[in-house]
Design a protein around this motif. Sequence first.
Motif, PDB file in Angstrom:
ATOM      1  N   GLN A  84       0.830  -1.210   0.000  1.00 49.25           N
ATOM      2  CA  GLN A  84       0.000   0.000   0.000  1.00 49.25           C
ATOM      3  C   GLN A  84       0.862   1.257   0.000  1.00 49.25           C
ATOM      4  N   TYR A  87       2.003   1.729  -3.488  1.00 48.09           N
ATOM      5  CA  TYR A  87       0.939   2.329  -4.295  1.00 48.09           C
ATOM      6  C   TYR A  87       0.899   3.844  -4.086  1.00 48.09           C
ATOM      7  N   ASP A  88       0.999   4.255  -2.805  1.00 45.75           N
ATOM      8  CA  ASP A  88       0.943   5.688  -2.504  1.00 45.75           C
ATOM      9  C   ASP A  88       2.062   6.433  -3.230  1.00 45.75           C
ATOM     10  N   LEU A  91       1.348   6.739  -6.896  1.00 49.07           N
ATOM     11  CA  LEU A  91       0.348   7.780  -7.129  1.00 49.07           C
ATOM     12  C   LEU A  91       0.987   9.153  -7.038  1.00 49.07           C
ATOM     13  N   TRP A 120      -0.774  -2.399  -9.900  1.00 49.23           N
ATOM     14  CA  TRP A 120      -0.979  -0.954 -10.002  1.00 49.23           C
ATOM     15  C   TRP A 120      -1.501  -0.635 -11.405  1.00 49.23           C
TER      16      TRP A 120
END
Lengths: 367, 367
Positions: A84, A87-88, A91, A120
């Motif tokens: 996670q 992913y952040d 982004l 992703w």
Amino acid sequence: MLSNLSVNLEQNSYQIAIAPNVLSEIGNYLKSLNVGNKILVVSNAMIFDEYGETLINAIQAANFSVSHHILPAGERHKTLLSIQKLYDQALENHLERSSTFIALGGGVIGDMTGFAAATWLRGVNVIQIPTSLLAMVDASIGGKTGVNHPQGKNLIGAFHQPKLVLIDPQVLKTLPHREFRAGMAEVIKYGVIWDADLFQQLEAAERLDELEYLSVELLQNILTHSCQAKADVVSKDEKEGGLRAILNYGHTVGHAIESLTGYSLVNHGEAVAIGMSVAGKIAVKMGYWSEVESQRQDQLIIKTGLPTTVPPMLEIDDILETLKSDKKVKAGKVRFVLPQQIGSATVTDQVTPDIISAVIKTCQEKS
Amino acid sequence: MLSNLSVNLEQNSYQIAIAPNVLSEIGNYLKSLNVGNKILVVSNAMIFDEYGETLINAIQAANFSVSHHILPAGERHKTLLSIQKLYDQALENHLERSSTFIALGGGVIGDMTGFAAATWLRGVNVIQIPTSLLAMVDASIGGKTGVNHPQGKNLIGAFHQPKLVLIDPQVLKTLPHREFRAGMAEVIKYGVIWDADLFQQLEAAERLDELEYLSVELLQNILTHSCQAKADVVSKDEKEGGLRAILNYGHTVGHAIESLTGYSLVNHGEAVAIGMSVAGKIAVKMGYWSEVESQRQDQLIIKTGLPTTVPPMLEIDDILETLKSDKKVKAGKVRFVLPQQIGSATVTDQVTPDIISAVIKTCQEKS
């Protein structure tokens, strides 16, 4: 010295380049891959300190836009929570579908970066730059990615082939001896199940227990033969439908030993070494393999400084119970990979608990 | 009445069966699929209350071992946390690689179940049994799976094709009218971009705003034509390399509207309807499409009870800004799908912010 191998798949074939200083050549590789401009390098602090600057500079020199993300080191951080955070970061850096994750590290970094890339935006590119021997000859090739579930290793994951694998033998100089030997367990495995020539080269070496005893040529050969073996098998069976199962040689009992010793006392390579010794003896007992070759295997394992005996504190019943929950169990039957001769192996579900139990007894020195 | 379609892929081709009461026939389908004995049905409470028993009984009658897991309903639960609970359930039920997840529900259930199946043990089987019109004609076909990131929808996901899609038109009877119309937006989309015959059948219907006005034949045709359109496009472009992008017709501006209204005021289908109206007018303005056909499209949207105007409280600059962060942005350029004639569309990155802005102005009644 450059070895260029290729993993040939129906879709998504890719290249494995093995050469000293290949990290600083990454610009040319990136340009030929036709990927987007944005790159996210994923590593851990120790490895990034050592090789991050070289890699980042080489990427920037080729006019790609690069950022990096440092994951905490160690298997216990191989979780969805770490993913996670990746992913952040993706982004935050506005990664697009054409963007590329680069995994710079050992198997844990490679598995996690691969899984994040697989999931992703429903899949972006990933390049594997393994820095441990184990990751070089095994995890970085074949597209297996994943993280651990609290109740089991790699239960969560996906198949996602890399776009490229870059291997620099020189980075192994900073690898701890015990981790080097762990990688050698997989090298021996390829010798037994696939590549008799590799096996003989290993037998011919005087010492194999530390990297410094290996000649530059032998190391390059070990990497090339091992990666070729993995590439051959993966090319023929991308998603573990059949043949690929032979790569689990030594891993059935090995996984049980790892699990029962809490993934700490015995590392993966050591567990695989023990698992190969047990599987070899099962193969002999069942008439698949000759006693002589099984002993040659064990001598090679011992020369590499790896164990062949099951830790004395483990109970045989616990091992049998753990085997049943193995990910590769099919219709409740435990599947074993058994050698038939050096360079060739087969898969069977005909190994009974009685046979396993009897062989483990001979492989265990009770304290 | 049974329509049998197939999605033809290089690997993993599969069948879509559309027929009343097809749920109770699942036993025969399961037997022909050559999957393992263990099945996990995933649904939400309301849908499982309605159809769970029929499905479970049919699976058991065919001698499969079945358990179920209820996910909380609604988009806000489409998170990695829900997936983790699904993993726990899969572990508890000892699902193996040959086991099968069945998604019984709308798009949220389908996306989450698909993602869990894509990532459990590096991929187990999934069967989609969509219960909303939107899921039937869109989400259940094509292998897109995913969950939301706190900062964006479906940012986390994977491509994972189902083994089978079962569609029972009768379950639509319990679907709220507004959700029925949302699904019809995607049906109109297929008419505009792919299937002129479907478009004309829709034009010929007297009313389309509620399910009860549709004849059994028209409903079967709508489902069959829409699924065939999706299957055709997906077969030609499994992983959204090119052609598949045309399925995003109406979705570029649509996603921006959904996002800016907090995914609540305007639902997905309504946003797509507005997005198609905007894209249609852009196509006319840029000379891709005729004014007459663009108006025929808008009339069809209005007849279905769907909106064609951009909500008055939205600022054009905010829409433009949101478009830039769309998942399909390539090298920073927003890509639009524009119709050329009814039944055919193309993709372009030549639509400038000025054109978008000018067209949205004409589509917005400021309060």
